[in-house]
Design a protein around this motif. Sequence first.
Motif, PDB file in Angstrom:
ATOM      1  N   THR A 156     176.093  42.477  21.564  1.00  0.00           N
ATOM      2  CA  THR A 156     174.756  42.577  22.494  1.00  0.00           C
ATOM      3  C   THR A 156     173.802  41.418  21.826  1.00  0.00           C
ATOM      4  O   THR A 156     173.719  42.039  20.415  1.00  0.00           O
ATOM      5  N   GLU A 163     168.502  39.900  20.366  1.00  0.00           N
ATOM      6  CA  GLU A 163     167.047  39.242  21.342  1.00  0.00           C
ATOM      7  C   GLU A 163     167.344  39.736  22.602  1.00  0.00           C
ATOM      8  O   GLU A 163     166.035  40.145  23.296  1.00  0.00           O
ATOM      9  N   LYS A 164     168.744  40.211  23.249  1.00  0.00           N
ATOM     10  CA  LYS A 164     168.805  40.637  24.012  1.00  0.00           C
ATOM     11  C   LYS A 164     169.211  42.405  24.326  1.00  0.00           C
ATOM     12  O   LYS A 164     167.753  42.599  25.203  1.00  0.00           O
ATOM     13  N   LYS A 202     164.825  42.422  24.600  1.00  0.00           N
ATOM     14  CA  LYS A 202     164.858  42.511  25.925  1.00  0.00           C
ATOM     15  C   LYS A 202     164.873  43.653  26.862  1.00  0.00           C
ATOM     16  O   LYS A 202     163.988  43.873  27.949  1.00  0.00           O
ATOM     17  N   ALA A 203     166.127  44.261  26.725  1.00  0.00           N
ATOM     18  CA  ALA A 203     166.562  45.316  27.338  1.00  0.00           C
ATOM     19  C   ALA A 203     165.592  46.131  27.035  1.00  0.00           C
ATOM     20  O   ALA A 203     164.846  47.224  28.232  1.00  0.00           O
ATOM     21  N   GLU A 214     168.260  39.164  32.970  1.00  0.00           N
ATOM     22  CA  GLU A 214     167.839  39.050  32.620  1.00  0.00           C
ATOM     23  C   GLU A 214     169.545  38.393  31.566  1.00  0.00           C
ATOM     24  O   GLU A 214     170.054  37.888  29.667  1.00  0.00           O
ATOM     25  N   ILE A 260     172.306  40.658  31.065  1.00  0.00           N
ATOM     26  CA  ILE A 260     172.094  41.846  30.458  1.00  0.00           C
ATOM     27  C   ILE A 260     173.084  42.146  30.374  1.00  0.00           C
ATOM     28  O   ILE A 260     172.827  43.182  32.030  1.00  0.00           O
TER      29      ILE A 260
END
Length: 198
Positions: free
Chosen positions: A90, A93-94, A97-98, A164, A166
Amino acid sequence: LALAAQDLLKNLLGSIMILMDRPYEIGQRIVAKGHDGVVEEIGLRSTKIRLLNGHQASIPNEDMAKIDIENIGRRPHIRRHSNLAIPLDTPVEKVEKAIQIVRDNLKDHECMDPDFPPRVFFNEFNRDSINITMFIWYRSTDFWAYQSFNEKLNLKIKQDFESEGIEFALPSFTAYSADEENERKIGPTAAAVQIGEA
């Protein structure tokens, strides 16, 4: 008669100690000698506990006065510790975000204990995933209300993750198949796909 009177006296003294020290009261959930349930009666000889499976346990007060007792009924909150795993590849950035999604869903929530704010961290790398750990102190002691809160929180986090893009990490393993000439390795991702298709 003397032996019987001795046991009766020990339990009576145990009852007096329980009533004076008050380690538990009728209606409170406790764990004692491996028994987990709600106190129904504190008698002169024994304490009766209604276990979570519906059975009743009766423990001599002599024992109750000597053993360690966990009084769940007096806890100020319910603590939850959960781990959310996302794939190892992953993007950063993600991952950020998570973490933010989980924090935002817990921020200033009415069910959080203000003295114990929720904690969310990217705490470690697993073999095939990134781990986000979450600590929550739910300020009510109502177990079923707590479960309802968990359900709503879990669904909201999953919904936000999906929005998103994810993903959650899938369990994977490495399998080996051998023939007469060699041994062939099947990668974790391939094995996980095979499981999913099954």
